[in-house]
Design a protein around this motif. Structure first.
Motif: not given
Length: 126
Positions: A113-119, A107-111, A40-44, A85-87
């Motif tokens: 769900d798995s990537e969002i959860n890790k971030i 919503q826009n497909g940038i990330l 998540g840190k790497k993705l963020a 997560v929702d935000k």
């Protein structure tokens, strides 16, 4: 007599196996959690993925932006982790800041769900 001793031995073996199994599961869960936070840190911090530093000060990230609020005390700000997560995902009912510049990452497909959860796992440690 032998039957009783055998039962005791089998019971002790079953109990010790259960304890070892539970310990291994706990260690695996902790390792998974740690790896999720690191990913998540790497993705963020990634300029091509989360890019959180473009707008937020977060952890020890270099050259943070100041458009969005600093990502600190996130557990206090979002006691319900799902709301965070929702935000990040971009659910309209979670967008309480009018004219926010933050994109709806899920919503826009940038990330994914798995990537969002890790971030969020990482952000929740700040």
């Amino acid at each position: 007599m032998m039957n009783s001793k055998m039962k005791q031995l089998l019971t002790a073996l079953a109990i010790s196996t259960a304890v070892v199994s539970a310990s291994v599961s706990t260690v695996q869960a902790a390792e998974k959690g740690a790896s999720s936070v690191e990913e998540g840190k790497k993705l963020a911090y990634s300029r091509s993925k989360g890019n959180c530093l473009a707008c937020h000060m977060a952890g020890e990230g270099a050259m943070p932006g100041n458009i969005g609020p600093a990502l600190i005390a996130m557990k206090l700000r979002y006691p319900d982790k799902q709301k965070l997560v929702d935000k990040v995902w971009g659910k309209p009912e979670t967008q309480t800041v009018p004219n926010s510049m933050m994109p709806a990452f899920g919503q826009n497909g940038i990330l994914s769900d798995s990537e969002i959860n890790k971030i969020v796992d990482y952000i929740y440690t700040l």
